[in-house]
Structure formats: structure tokens, C-alpha cells
Design a protein around this motif. Sequence first.
Motif, mmCIF file in Angstrom:
data_model
loop_
_atom_site.group_PDB
_atom_site.id
_atom_site.type_symbol
_atom_site.label_atom_id
_atom_site.label_comp_id
_atom_site.label_asym_id
_atom_site.label_seq_id
_atom_site.Cartn_x
_atom_site.Cartn_y
_atom_site.Cartn_z
ATOM 1 N N PRO A 448 0.785 -1.253 0.000
ATOM 2 C CA PRO A 448 0.000 0.000 0.000
ATOM 3 C C PRO A 448 0.804 1.284 0.000
ATOM 4 C CG PRO A 448 0.128 -0.873 2.212
ATOM 5 C CD PRO A 448 0.812 -1.880 1.315
ATOM 6 N N GLY A 449 2.138 1.217 0.235
ATOM 7 C CA GLY A 449 2.940 2.422 0.242
ATOM 8 C C GLY A 449 2.711 3.270 1.478
ATOM 9 N N GLY A 450 3.101 4.533 1.416
ATOM 10 C CA GLY A 450 2.937 5.437 2.544
ATOM 11 C C GLY A 450 3.779 5.018 3.737
ATOM 12 N N THR A 451 3.395 5.512 4.912
ATOM 13 C CA THR A 451 4.164 5.200 6.118
ATOM 14 C C THR A 451 4.001 3.737 6.524
ATOM 15 O OG1 THR A 451 2.329 5.992 7.482
ATOM 16 C CG2 THR A 451 4.087 7.565 6.975
ATOM 17 N N ASP A 452 2.809 3.171 6.296
ATOM 18 C CA ASP A 452 2.608 1.761 6.654
ATOM 19 C C ASP A 452 3.488 0.851 5.805
ATOM 20 O OD1 ASP A 452 0.768 2.447 8.567
ATOM 21 O OD2 ASP A 452 -0.974 2.134 7.269
#
Length: 488
Positions: A448-452
Motif C-alpha cells: 500500500p505504500g505510505g508510512t505503513d
Amino acid sequence: MDFDLEQPAAVAGNAAAAVAPQPAGWGDLFSGKHGIYTFALAGGVTLHAINIYIATTAMPSVVADIGGLDFYAWATTLFVVASILGSALTAKLLNGSGPRGAYVLATSIFALGALTCAIAPSMPVMLVGRAIQGLGGGFLFALAYALTRIVLPEQLWARAIGLVSAMFGIATLVGPAIGGIFAEYGAWRLAFSSLLPFSVAFAVLAYMTLPGKSWDSNERVAVPYLQLALLTAAVLAVSAGSLSSGMAWNLTGLGAGVAIIVLIAGVEARAEARLLPRRAFNVSTPLGALYLTIGLMMLAIQPEIFVPYLLQNLHAQSPLWAGYLAAIMSIGWSLASFLSSRWQTHGDRLIVLGPVLVLTGLLLFALFMPINGAGDWSLLLPIGFGLLLVGFGIGVTWPGLVTRIFQNAPPTEQDLAAGGMTTVQLFFMAFGTACAGMVANFAGIADPGGTDGAANAAAWLGVIFAIAPALCVLVAFRVVRLTGGRRG
């Protein structure tokens, strides 16, 4: 008549002590003709290393100007493949041209590649230039190791190797600055062409100072064409697999690369023309254990390619600060290379200590990097310390590994052994980089990308790549058993 049977032994012991060589210092390395040779060896590696970081920093501007985003990764892939070919062909070049001619030719090839990159009107031309640069850089890198044993006495090998290794740390600080300044002002072509005057000056220095012939120029060298083709195929297979977002393609590329490595080992066992000295693929031999140690250490440090991205996305660092924090690893390598060259009387302990430090650093990476810290220095400090340990672990072990390869290689395969070190190092760097991409993609760095996704990727990278130094500790004990007591 009484005979004092102990007196001759005592006299002999005193005589031996009187003629025992004293440990070499940095002053010995930089004095007289040794200093000239040292400057030449370090200069070639510095050109190669600074070019790596200049290109990395300038490539986004290159793509924005001449296009070719789809081929962005291949600028590095082709450079590494060509560097491997250059390192593998170094023994042939040195045998045919001698030290002076080899360095002049290698520098000329490197300069031609830099010029091609500087005038490239399109990405295909840029890729050609990067490949030419890689070939010349591979020659320069491997020649530094090969020439060390030819132009310097054995007691200076460890210090010379430490200095050569430290050049990459210096390049880490200089290269991004050069590339970044020119790229920021839209003059990326000048970033590549800035290397040309230094290349010319270095070629002149090499021509004026290095010997025309090597004292072991009678060493027979044959080009291992089949192994080189297979090695290139292995790197391209793994690199191509890592470019896909599908795990099936990732694993296919990785499996193909491993299968080709096994095939290379089989070919090497029966070939007259070889990439590495005989039995170098056998871990029960000194050379086999030493080369495997180098390979595992190179695998272990490849998560560093994601360090700037993770620091920006998880720890709110600017690109500039993220770059300099990532450089801590290279600083640790450089610092340890300088220090360990004077600790070689404890060489056996250093061989084992290195992978232990790398393992500790990667575990700190796995624990603290995944936390979304928003710039909290209580998290950045252990991350930085972990990166420092990883680099320091490599540097503290490196001079001893290289010196022991020189000491254990057959007299007729010294050039082959020197070139083989660079071949192994570069191959496992390329292999590890591709594996790091696979692990990050699997962990969700893009989806999902992003910080996670970044946090999950950081944890997986730290844990998976910690396996390499853990295995390396076991191999290091084997190295000590097989080569124990050999001091650089």
C-alpha cells in the motif's frame, strides 16, 4: 669439556628478534616512492567511487531533461555489469600492458564513458556511456588491489587496503555534493564532464610514476569468456526480476540468478580459463571461505539503498539530512579501515568481530527504523548508531580479508585472486540490491505504500538481511581455522 647447548638457541633468538620487522606505520606508507604509489592507487579508486555518487545524484535531472524514465534503473544495472566485466578482465589487462599501461588504458576508458554521458542526447546514449564508465571503473577498482601487492611490501598491504577502502567514505561526502550542485542548477552534464580534467591528470600521474612491467608478468592469464557471459546473465536475471512488481517475477529472476551461479561453479571446476583461483568455490578451502565472507558482507549492507527513503517517510528528514545520515555507514567503513590496519596483530579476532558488528547494526535497524518517529532524535540516534556499526563491521574486517587472499592465493594466480575480490564484491552488491528491492516490494513499500508500507519494508529488510551476517559469523570462524595466525 662442557658444551652450553642453550647458548646457540639464545643467540639465535636474539638475532631473530634483532631482524624481526617492525610493524609498518602510516608514515611508511606515505614516505618516498611508497607515497607516490599509494597516491596513485587511492586516486584511481577515488575517481571510480566519486563517479558512482555523482551519477546517483544527477540521474533524476538526467531523466527530466532527456527522458527515459522506464530505463532509469538500467543506468545502474549496466554500470555494475560492466564493472564486473572490468574487474574480471583486470588480470589480463595487467599481464598484457603492465601496471603503467593498465592504469592509463583504464583511465582513458573511464574518461570516454564520462564524456559520452556528458554529451548524451538520449537515454540509450546515456546507457552506453554508463556501461563504458563501468568498464573503466571496474578496471581502476580491481587494479588498486592488484597493484598493492606489486608495488608495496607485504607489511604495508593492510594499511594500503585500508586507505583504498576509505576512499569510498570520502566519495560518499564529495560525490553527492558535486552531483547535487550541478543538478540543482540544471547543469547535470557538467557533473559528468567535471571528472575529465581529473582523469587526464591521474593518467599522467600513473604514466610518470608506475612501473612499466610487473615482477610476476610471466603469470599466464586466459579470459574466461563463458563464465563472464554467465555472470552477466546472472546479474541481469536478478536485476530484471527485481524491476517487476509481481512476486512471481521477482522469485523467477532470483531463482534464475542462483541457478546460473551454481552453473558457473561447475564450469569453473573444469575450466582452464577461470574467474577465480582454483577451488575458490569450495568453502572448505581458505580462498573459498574468504570469498564467501566477502560475498555475505556485501549482501548484508544492501538495505542501505532504502535508507534515505525510509528516513524521509518515517522520520521526517529532509533529503539533505537523510542523505548525510545514510552516509554514516560509509563513514564507519572508512574509519574502521584506517583503524583496523594497525590492529592486524589481532587479525583473527577482527575477522569474527566484523560480522558480529554488522549483525548488531542490522538488528538496531530492524527495531528502530520501522517506528514512525516524526524526527524524534531518541529514535534517530540508535538508527545512526546501527548504520555506523554496519559500516564499521565491514571496515574492521576488510583489510584482513584482502590480505589473507593475497597470502593464500597460489603464486601463479595472484592477479586472478586480486581481480576476483572485486568480481565477488560487485556481483554480490548487484545481487543484494536486487534482493533488497524484492523484499521491499513484498513488504508493501509501493503497495500500500505510505508510512505503513515503509514501516513494514524497514522491518523486513532489517530482519531478512540480518541472516547474511549471522551466517558470516560461522564462515568467519572457518576462515580463522583455515588461515589463523596470518597477519597483514
